[in-house]
Scaffold this active site. Structure first.
Site, PDB file in Angstrom:
ATOM      1  N   GLY A  24       1.008  -1.062   0.535  1.00 16.80           N
ATOM      2  CA  GLY A  24       0.086  -0.231  -0.206  1.00 16.80           C
ATOM      3  C   GLY A  24       0.826   0.800  -0.530  1.00 16.80           C
ATOM      4  O   GLY A  24      -0.290   2.506   0.738  1.00 16.80           O
ATOM      5  N   SER A  25       1.905   0.785  -0.713  1.00 16.07           N
ATOM      6  CA  SER A  25       2.657   2.279  -0.676  1.00 16.07           C
ATOM      7  C   SER A  25       2.390   3.279  -1.082  1.00 16.07           C
ATOM      8  O   SER A  25       1.577   4.591  -1.258  1.00 16.07           O
ATOM      9  CB  SER A  25       3.745   2.589  -0.863  1.00 16.07           C
ATOM     10  OG  SER A  25       4.635   1.819  -2.339  1.00 16.07           O
ATOM     11  N   ASN A  26       1.731   3.402  -1.953  1.00 18.37           N
ATOM     12  CA  ASN A  26       0.324   4.295  -3.852  1.00 18.37           C
ATOM     13  C   ASN A  26      -0.389   4.763  -2.661  1.00 18.37           C
ATOM     14  O   ASN A  26      -0.907   5.450  -3.012  1.00 18.37           O
ATOM     15  CB  ASN A  26       0.652   3.725  -4.851  1.00 18.37           C
ATOM     16  CG  ASN A  26       2.116   3.628  -5.594  1.00 18.37           C
ATOM     17  OD1 ASN A  26       2.512   4.124  -6.403  1.00 18.37           O
ATOM     18  ND2 ASN A  26       2.806   1.836  -6.272  1.00 18.37           N
ATOM     19  N   ARG A  77     -15.200 -15.989  -9.509  1.00 21.76           N
ATOM     20  CA  ARG A  77     -14.436 -14.354  -9.522  1.00 21.76           C
ATOM     21  C   ARG A  77     -16.168 -12.962  -9.418  1.00 21.76           C
ATOM     22  O   ARG A  77     -15.522 -11.560  -8.836  1.00 21.76           O
ATOM     23  CB  ARG A  77     -13.901 -14.111 -10.469  1.00 21.76           C
ATOM     24  CG  ARG A  77     -12.961 -12.917 -10.943  1.00 21.76           C
ATOM     25  CD  ARG A  77     -11.900 -13.056 -11.937  1.00 21.76           C
ATOM     26  NE  ARG A  77     -11.277 -14.136 -12.445  1.00 21.76           N
ATOM     27  CZ  ARG A  77      -9.971 -14.227 -10.925  1.00 21.76           C
ATOM     28  NH1 ARG A  77      -9.672 -12.763 -10.959  1.00 21.76           N
ATOM     29  NH2 ARG A  77      -8.981 -15.307 -11.792  1.00 21.76           N
ATOM     30  N   MET A 102      -4.351  -7.122  -6.585  1.00 22.06           N
ATOM     31  CA  MET A 102      -3.865  -8.419  -7.185  1.00 22.06           C
ATOM     32  C   MET A 102      -4.647  -9.371  -8.151  1.00 22.06           C
ATOM     33  O   MET A 102      -4.753 -10.336  -7.693  1.00 22.06           O
ATOM     34  CB  MET A 102      -2.338  -9.102  -6.195  1.00 22.06           C
ATOM     35  CG  MET A 102      -1.453  -8.043  -6.523  1.00 22.06           C
ATOM     36  SD  MET A 102      -0.694  -7.196  -7.728  1.00 22.06           S
ATOM     37  CE  MET A 102       0.882  -8.797  -8.588  1.00 22.06           C
ATOM     38  N   LEU A 105      -9.313  -8.598 -13.383  1.00 14.72           N
ATOM     39  CA  LEU A 105     -11.062  -8.575 -12.710  1.00 14.72           C
ATOM     40  C   LEU A 105     -11.604  -8.728 -13.926  1.00 14.72           C
ATOM     41  O   LEU A 105     -11.120  -8.892 -15.463  1.00 14.72           O
ATOM     42  CB  LEU A 105     -11.272  -7.034 -12.968  1.00 14.72           C
ATOM     43  CG  LEU A 105     -10.501  -5.997 -11.612  1.00 14.72           C
ATOM     44  CD1 LEU A 105     -10.341  -4.799 -12.110  1.00 14.72           C
ATOM     45  CD2 LEU A 105     -11.248  -6.780 -10.456  1.00 14.72           C
ATOM     46  N   HIS A 121       1.449   0.477 -12.923  1.00 22.82           N
ATOM     47  CA  HIS A 121       2.028  -0.606 -13.805  1.00 22.82           C
ATOM     48  C   HIS A 121       3.070  -0.457 -13.292  1.00 22.82           C
ATOM     49  O   HIS A 121       3.626   0.638 -14.272  1.00 22.82           O
ATOM     50  CB  HIS A 121       1.166  -1.051 -14.934  1.00 22.82           C
ATOM     51  CG  HIS A 121       2.418  -2.690 -14.976  1.00 22.82           C
ATOM     52  ND1 HIS A 121       1.707  -3.523 -14.518  1.00 22.82           N
ATOM     53  CD2 HIS A 121       2.455  -2.902 -16.296  1.00 22.82           C
ATOM     54  CE1 HIS A 121       3.020  -4.703 -15.070  1.00 22.82           C
ATOM     55  NE2 HIS A 121       3.629  -4.016 -15.815  1.00 22.82           N
ATOM     56  N   GLU A 186       6.764   5.801  -8.480  1.00 28.97           N
ATOM     57  CA  GLU A 186       5.192   5.439  -8.575  1.00 28.97           C
ATOM     58  C   GLU A 186       3.800   6.960  -7.902  1.00 28.97           C
ATOM     59  O   GLU A 186       3.173   6.961  -8.672  1.00 28.97           O
ATOM     60  CB  GLU A 186       5.216   3.804  -8.471  1.00 28.97           C
ATOM     61  CG  GLU A 186       5.635   3.202  -9.588  1.00 28.97           C
ATOM     62  CD  GLU A 186       4.910   1.521  -8.972  1.00 28.97           C
ATOM     63  OE1 GLU A 186       4.967   0.832 -10.028  1.00 28.97           O
ATOM     64  OE2 GLU A 186       5.047   1.371  -8.252  1.00 28.97           O
TER      65      GLU A 186
END
Ligand code: GRF
Length: 198
Positions: A24-26, A77, A102, A105, A121, A186
């Protein structure tokens, strides 16, 4: 009549949801940008499919509503995504940011949020799609790599590009250092992309 500045700001702030699976750094970068008014937006919801994702702590630290929706608890899914949709649709969102989420979808899900859902990405797309993009660029002996923020469409790691940032791969870089360098850019790229869209 005096207008309370903070409440009028809150009214105009755009609402973002962030979907994560790991560190979760972004997410942290997005939360910090919103708290510091670098973007005119608030993180209104964090969703993690991984109950052990470290990134959930960033939501907790900032009292941001979060939901843990473990894909392992659903029969397929689509059932899993329908639960995510329920959470997202309660929030009147302007933007959905995938940040290290991750799970693949379905087309149903990506079409529902077409134009409103973006992803980061760690490569210069269309180069090095897939889950191991940094390693793949490193092992291929690429001289540069970077990151891409793009709209999400049914095809993985495709969709219109919003922003790319490149860095040179130095011959002295090891994989760990390269990963670190990419994460640094990023965090800048994601904020710039959000600003551009909102
Ligand atoms: C990032 O490298 C992102 O590009 C990729 O997954 C990683 C997530 O990192 N999709 P973090 O969880 O935001 O630290």
């Amino acid at each position: 009549m005096a207008i309370n500045q903070s409440s009028s700001n809150q009214v105009t702030k755009k609402k973002i949801a962030v979907l994560i699976s790991g560190t979760g750094s972004n997410l942290k970068a997005i939360i910090e940008a919103s708290v510091n008014d670098k973007i005119n937006a608030e993180v209104a919801l964090v969703i993690s499919n991984n109950p052990d994702a470290f990134g959930i702590n960033h939501a907790k630290d900032h009292n941001i509503p979060y939901a843990i929706i473990n894909h392992k608890n659903f029969k397929d899914r689509r059932e899993f995504e329908i639960e995510i949709e329920k959470q997202l649709d309660q929030k009147d969102l302007d933007l959905i940011c995938l940040a290290g989420f991750m799970r693949i979808l379905t087309a149903d899900f990506t079409r529902k949020y077409h134009g409103k859902m973006i992803n980061i990405h760690p490569s210069l797309l269309p180069e090095f799609k897939g889950a191991n993009a940094i390693e793949d660029a490193f092992n291929a002996g690429a001289v540069e790599t970077g990151c891409t923020v793009h709209y999400v469409i049914p095809e993985i790691d495709s969709g219109d590009i919003i922003i790319q940032k490149a860095i040179a791969i130095d011959k002295n870089d090891d994989l760990a250092l390269l990963k670190n360098k990419i994460h640094q850019i990023e965090h800048i790229a994601y904020i710039e992309a959000i600003k551009k869209i909102l």
